[in-house]
Design a protein around this motif. Structure first.
Motif, short mmCIF file in Angstrom:
data_model
loop_
_atom_site.label_atom_id
_atom_site.label_comp_id
_atom_site.label_asym_id
_atom_site.label_seq_id
_atom_site.Cartn_x
_atom_site.Cartn_y
_atom_site.Cartn_z
N PRO A 1 1.20 -1.17 0.03
CA PRO A 1 0.04 0.14 -0.39
C PRO A 1 0.67 1.31 -0.03
CG PRO A 1 -0.93 -1.48 1.64
CD PRO A 1 0.29 -2.06 0.92
N GLN A 2 1.89 1.11 0.77
CA GLN A 2 2.52 2.35 0.59
C GLN A 2 3.20 2.54 -0.92
OE1 GLN A 2 3.11 4.63 3.34
NE2 GLN A 2 3.89 6.08 1.55
N GLU A 3 3.59 1.91 -1.59
CA GLU A 3 4.18 1.57 -2.74
C GLU A 3 2.92 2.34 -3.95
OE1 GLU A 3 6.44 -0.14 -6.58
OE2 GLU A 3 5.96 -1.24 -4.91
N ALA A 4 1.62 1.79 -3.31
CA ALA A 4 0.62 2.78 -4.57
C ALA A 4 0.62 4.39 -3.97
CB ALA A 4 -0.02 1.78 -3.84
N LEU A 5 0.50 4.36 -2.78
CA LEU A 5 0.09 6.26 -2.41
C LEU A 5 1.64 6.54 -2.74
CD1 LEU A 5 -1.42 8.18 -0.68
CD2 LEU A 5 0.13 7.16 1.47
N ASP A 6 2.97 6.34 -2.23
CA ASP A 6 3.75 7.16 -2.74
C ASP A 6 3.66 6.99 -4.94
OD1 ASP A 6 4.90 7.21 -0.68
OD2 ASP A 6 6.26 5.31 -1.66
N LEU A 7 2.67 6.61 -5.36
CA LEU A 7 2.45 6.65 -7.21
C LEU A 7 1.50 7.73 -7.01
CD1 LEU A 7 2.93 2.98 -7.92
CD2 LEU A 7 4.52 4.33 -9.00
N LEU A 8 0.49 7.04 -6.07
CA LEU A 8 -0.28 8.74 -6.64
C LEU A 8 -0.13 10.02 -6.25
CD1 LEU A 8 -3.49 6.31 -4.31
CD2 LEU A 8 -3.60 7.21 -7.11
N ASN A 9 0.54 10.13 -5.24
CA ASN A 9 0.63 10.71 -4.82
C ASN A 9 1.70 11.34 -6.32
OD1 ASN A 9 -0.43 10.45 -2.55
ND2 ASN A 9 1.21 10.38 -1.20
N GLN A 10 2.62 10.93 -6.88
CA GLN A 10 3.94 11.03 -8.01
C GLN A 10 2.92 11.35 -8.77
OE1 GLN A 10 6.93 11.65 -7.06
NE2 GLN A 10 6.60 12.73 -8.75
#
Length: 71
Positions: A1-10
């Motif tokens: 989930p952290q990687e998904a959040l990072d991608l959404l924020n990016q």
């Protein structure tokens, strides 16, 4: 989930997109997986400003409130 959040924020940073329901809904779901319920509530609420009839966002926002003990 952290990687998904990072991608959404990016994505948001790269495009400058304010985000509609699609963005806020998926970000809110990801935040819930990370147990970051206050932030999830904020994202669901922001999405509901553009699409107030989106039932799944309302339900998940309620679940986030319940996870915080806010009944």
């Amino acid at each position: 989930p952290q990687e998904a959040l990072d991608l959404l924020n990016q994505f948001r940073a790269d495009t400058g997109a304010a985000g509609g329901m699609k963005f806020h809904y998926h970000r809110g779901r990801t935040l819930m997986m990370l147990h970051r319920y206050d932030e999830a509530i904020a994202d669901f609420t922001a999405g509901l400003e553009t699409q107030p009839e989106y039932a799944a966002a309302r339900i998940l926002r309620g679940c986030a409130h319940a996870a915080l003990g806010e009944f």
